[in-house]
Design a protein around this motif. Structure first.
Motif, PDB file in Angstrom:
ATOM      1  N   LEU A   1      38.536 -65.598  51.094  1.00  0.00           N
ATOM      2  CA  LEU A   1      37.621 -65.233  50.011  1.00  0.00           C
ATOM      3  C   LEU A   1      38.347 -65.019  48.689  1.00  0.00           C
ATOM      4  CD1 LEU A   1      35.320 -62.722  51.963  1.00  0.00           C
ATOM      5  CD2 LEU A   1      34.793 -65.088  51.316  1.00  0.00           C
ATOM      6  N   ALA A   2      39.626 -64.631  48.749  1.00  0.00           N
ATOM      7  CA  ALA A   2      40.373 -64.345  47.520  1.00  0.00           C
ATOM      8  C   ALA A   2      41.003 -65.582  46.904  1.00  0.00           C
ATOM      9  CB  ALA A   2      41.463 -63.310  47.808  1.00  0.00           C
ATOM     10  N   THR A   3      41.117 -66.669  47.666  1.00  0.00           N
ATOM     11  CA  THR A   3      41.806 -67.850  47.151  1.00  0.00           C
ATOM     12  C   THR A   3      41.141 -68.452  45.917  1.00  0.00           C
ATOM     13  OG1 THR A   3      42.722 -68.344  49.338  1.00  0.00           O
ATOM     14  CG2 THR A   3      42.652 -70.147  47.752  1.00  0.00           C
ATOM     15  N   PRO A   4      39.804 -68.562  45.839  1.00  0.00           N
ATOM     16  CA  PRO A   4      39.205 -69.050  44.581  1.00  0.00           C
ATOM     17  C   PRO A   4      39.588 -68.187  43.384  1.00  0.00           C
ATOM     18  CG  PRO A   4      37.592 -69.151  46.347  1.00  0.00           C
ATOM     19  CD  PRO A   4      38.782 -68.400  46.893  1.00  0.00           C
ATOM     20  N   GLY A   5      39.714 -66.885  43.596  1.00  0.00           N
ATOM     21  CA  GLY A   5      40.152 -66.014  42.507  1.00  0.00           C
ATOM     22  C   GLY A   5      41.585 -66.305  42.104  1.00  0.00           C
ATOM     23  N   ALA A   6      42.426 -66.626  43.092  1.00  0.00           N
ATOM     24  CA  ALA A   6      43.813 -66.980  42.779  1.00  0.00           C
ATOM     25  C   ALA A   6      43.871 -68.267  41.969  1.00  0.00           C
ATOM     26  CB  ALA A   6      44.613 -67.124  44.083  1.00  0.00           C
ATOM     27  N   ARG A   7      42.978 -69.210  42.252  1.00  0.00           N
ATOM     28  CA  ARG A   7      42.914 -70.450  41.453  1.00  0.00           C
ATOM     29  C   ARG A   7      42.547 -70.132  40.017  1.00  0.00           C
ATOM     30  NH1 ARG A   7      38.797 -74.415  43.913  1.00  0.00           N
ATOM     31  NH2 ARG A   7      39.623 -75.717  42.220  1.00  0.00           N
ATOM     32  N   TRP A   8      41.612 -69.215  39.845  1.00  0.00           N
ATOM     33  CA  TRP A   8      41.191 -68.840  38.487  1.00  0.00           C
ATOM     34  C   TRP A   8      42.362 -68.200  37.729  1.00  0.00           C
ATOM     35  CZ3 TRP A   8      40.861 -64.148  35.874  1.00  0.00           C
ATOM     36  CH2 TRP A   8      40.128 -64.159  34.674  1.00  0.00           C
ATOM     37  N   VAL A   9      43.096 -67.304  38.402  1.00  0.00           N
ATOM     38  CA  VAL A   9      44.242 -66.655  37.765  1.00  0.00           C
ATOM     39  C   VAL A   9      45.303 -67.705  37.418  1.00  0.00           C
ATOM     40  CG1 VAL A   9      46.129 -65.016  38.095  1.00  0.00           C
ATOM     41  CG2 VAL A   9      43.823 -64.451  38.895  1.00  0.00           C
ATOM     42  N   ALA A  10      45.529 -68.657  38.315  1.00  0.00           N
ATOM     43  CA  ALA A  10      46.530 -69.695  38.063  1.00  0.00           C
ATOM     44  C   ALA A  10      46.180 -70.495  36.817  1.00  0.00           C
ATOM     45  CB  ALA A  10      46.635 -70.615  39.274  1.00  0.00           C
ATOM     46  N   ARG A  11      44.915 -70.820  36.649  1.00  0.00           N
ATOM     47  CA  ARG A  11      44.504 -71.574  35.462  1.00  0.00           C
ATOM     48  C   ARG A  11      44.640 -70.734  34.195  1.00  0.00           C
ATOM     49  NH1 ARG A  11      40.236 -73.670  39.068  1.00  0.00           N
ATOM     50  NH2 ARG A  11      40.685 -75.866  39.491  1.00  0.00           N
ATOM     51  N   ARG A  12      44.287 -69.465  34.304  1.00  0.00           N
ATOM     52  CA  ARG A  12      44.352 -68.593  33.132  1.00  0.00           C
ATOM     53  C   ARG A  12      45.788 -68.331  32.697  1.00  0.00           C
ATOM     54  NH1 ARG A  12      39.978 -67.406  30.048  1.00  0.00           N
ATOM     55  NH2 ARG A  12      40.805 -65.311  29.677  1.00  0.00           N
ATOM     56  N   THR A  13      46.723 -68.334  33.650  1.00  0.00           N
ATOM     57  CA  THR A  13      48.126 -68.049  33.324  1.00  0.00           C
ATOM     58  C   THR A  13      48.971 -69.320  33.268  1.00  0.00           C
ATOM     59  OG1 THR A  13      48.647 -67.658  35.665  1.00  0.00           O
ATOM     60  CG2 THR A  13      47.998 -65.747  34.345  1.00  0.00           C
ATOM     61  N   ASN A  14      48.325 -70.457  33.364  1.00  0.00           N
ATOM     62  CA  ASN A  14      48.998 -71.753  33.286  1.00  0.00           C
ATOM     63  C   ASN A  14      50.018 -71.951  34.413  1.00  0.00           C
ATOM     64  OD1 ASN A  14      49.257 -74.279  32.030  1.00  0.00           O
ATOM     65  ND2 ASN A  14      51.115 -73.641  30.956  1.00  0.00           N
ATOM     66  N   ALA A  15      49.719 -71.387  35.583  1.00  0.00           N
ATOM     67  CA  ALA A  15      50.555 -71.616  36.759  1.00  0.00           C
ATOM     68  C   ALA A  15      50.032 -72.868  37.467  1.00  0.00           C
ATOM     69  CB  ALA A  15      50.516 -70.407  37.693  1.00  0.00           C
ATOM     70  N   ILE A  16      50.343 -74.016  36.891  1.00  0.00           N
ATOM     71  CA  ILE A  16      49.821 -75.301  37.351  1.00  0.00           C
ATOM     72  C   ILE A  16      50.985 -76.223  37.702  1.00  0.00           C
ATOM     73  CG2 ILE A  16      48.354 -77.266  36.783  1.00  0.00           C
ATOM     74  CD1 ILE A  16      46.803 -74.699  36.842  1.00  0.00           C
ATOM     75  N   SER A  17      50.864 -76.930  38.820  1.00  0.00           N
ATOM     76  CA  SER A  17      51.872 -77.930  39.185  1.00  0.00           C
ATOM     77  C   SER A  17      51.619 -79.197  38.380  1.00  0.00           C
ATOM     78  CB  SER A  17      51.804 -78.250  40.682  1.00  0.00           C
ATOM     79  OG  SER A  17      52.241 -77.169  41.445  1.00  0.00           O
ATOM     80  N   ALA A  18      52.430 -79.414  37.354  1.00  0.00           N
ATOM     81  CA  ALA A  18      52.294 -80.614  36.540  1.00  0.00           C
ATOM     82  C   ALA A  18      52.777 -81.829  37.329  1.00  0.00           C
ATOM     83  CB  ALA A  18      53.086 -80.469  35.248  1.00  0.00           C
ATOM     84  N   VAL A  19      52.336 -82.994  36.912  1.00  0.00           N
ATOM     85  CA  VAL A  19      52.733 -84.240  37.575  1.00  0.00           C
ATOM     86  C   VAL A  19      53.958 -84.802  36.872  1.00  0.00           C
ATOM     87  CG1 VAL A  19      52.003 -86.555  38.226  1.00  0.00           C
ATOM     88  CG2 VAL A  19      50.346 -84.683  38.209  1.00  0.00           C
TER      89      VAL A  19
END
Length: 405
Positions: free
Chosen positions: A17-35
């Motif tokens: 249940l918390a994983t969608p929230g972790a995705r939101w935090v990742a986007r907000r903090t720019n914790a994204i795996s770039a290509v």
């Protein structure tokens, strides 16, 4: 057993249940795996799944502390040491995913987390071998503890290269270790089945199962360093805490083939993380032989080799699951059955795993092809191949300590 299964279910539910929230935090903090040119995945993907895992661990442990059955587990600060260490490396991984920390800072953070565990009595004082090999000094005990924890964290991180791979391997190996520690507790304390190692392993398996639906191919989120280091540290904590249950005073009376099960506390943790350890060892040797840094990223990990053999993304992951199950459950089987029987069946299982790995599944049929899951047309799998819509963790997630990240 029901209390442990309930704790496992709580950890899985909270993580899921918390994983969608972790995705939101990742986007907000720019914790994204770039290509990047050397990556397998083609789409930028959030990579803070470790936050959801940490929340699952914390909630499950807090609720477990309220269960009368598990009350003895919290009589020592060991659980606090494991959870606190997990929080430290999760925050460290988050910071690295956002700001790209240098390798010395990350290594220092890992040592800090391992040291925190040791200060809270999660420390190797004996090695679980027949006869009980005692570590002679407190300083050496601290060094060995930190070394084991840091190696475990980096081993899991190295193998985290395909969707669902690290979480699935830890879940399978953790299940085998859970069964072993529960059996050990039954034998050691027939009237009290409460065990730190069993509870911690149940939580670990739960968070992996809760995260897998989001992370299996095609993945919507990666666990990132914040997740892989948490899994490695928690598993190491469970392994270290169970060594105190081995009564070395009775081992001298056992001889011959009966001594084989006494090696299980030492062999089983190695069997559980055999693939990650093998991958890390081969990577270090390969890079040093090429005159490179042992932490320089490349595309020659075990999962890359599976793709090079012709396996699809999903099929490669499931075959590596099979190998993990063969070694982990095969080792546990030595506790329950005669070694001759176990060796015979283990040989059969290895042959089956080899057929799955090197057999006709590589080039024939469409069993578990990636386009079935993603709705895309797969590209031929080579070491340099990329799969459309295949969000595979970048090499940064595989190599925790590296100078060129």
């Amino acid at each position: 057993m029901r209390a442990y299964l309930l704790v496992m279910l709580i950890a899985a539910a909270v993580t899921y249940l918390a994983t969608p929230g972790a995705r939101w935090v990742a986007r907000r903090t720019n914790a994204i795996s770039a290509v990047r040119a050397r990556d397998v995945h083609l789409m930028p993907t959030p990579r803070l799944g470790g936050l959801a895992m940490l929340l699952g661990i914390v909630v499950a442990v807090v609720l477990a502390s309220q269960m009368p059955f598990l009350e003895p587990v919290f009589a020592t600060p060991q659980v606090l040491g494991i959870v606190g260490g997990a929080a430290i490396v999760c925050l460290l991984g988050w910071a690295d995913d956002v700001w790209d920390l240098d390798w010395m800072t990350k290594l220092a953070g890992q040592i800090l987390a391992a040291g925190f565990m040791a200060l809270n009595q999660v420390q190797l004082t004996t090695l679980p071998t027949p006869g009980g090999l005692t570590i002679p000094s407190a300083r050496l005990s601290l060094f060995v503890t930190i070394l084991v924890v840091v190696v475990a964290m980096n081993a899991v991180n190295f193998v985290d290269g395909l969707d669902g791979l690290a979480a699935g391997i830890v879940a399978i190996g953790g299940t085998a270790f859970f069964l072993y520690t529960y059996s050990l507790t039954q034998q050691a304390s027939p009237t009290d089945f409460a065990s730190i190692a069993t509870m911690v392993t149940a939580v670990l398996v739960g968070v992996c199962l809760g995260f897998l639906p989001h992370n299996f191919y095609p993945s919507h989120i990666f666990m990132g360093d914040s997740g892989s280091m948490v899994l490695g540290l928690v598993f190491a904590g469970a392994v270290i805490s169970v060594t105190g249950q081995i009564d070395a005073t009775v081992t001298d009376a056992v001889s011959g083939a009966q001594r084989a099960p006494l090696f299980i506390p030492l062999l089983l943790p190695l069997a559980v993380v055999l693939l990650p350890l093998l991958d890390m060892t081969l990577a270090v040797v390969r890079r040093l032989a090429a005159g490179k840094s042992p932490m320089a990223p490349d595309r020659m990990h075990l999962h890359h080799r599976m793709l090079a053999l012709g396996h699809s993304h999903r099929r490669a992951v499931l075959i590596l699951y099979v190998w993990t199950a063969v070694f982990a459950f095969g080792t546990v089987a030595f506790v329950e059955w005669r070694w001759q029987i176990v060796v015979s069946w283990l040989g059969v299982a290895i042959v089956v795993a080899l057929v799955l790995t090197l057999g006709p599944l590589r080039t024939r049929g469409r069993f578990l092809d990636d386009d079935v899951a993603s709705g895309t047309i797969p590209v031929a799998a080579t070491v340099g191949a990329s799969y459309p819509s295949s969000p595979t963790p970048d090499p940064k997630e595989q190599d925790v300590v590296r100078p060129d990240a």
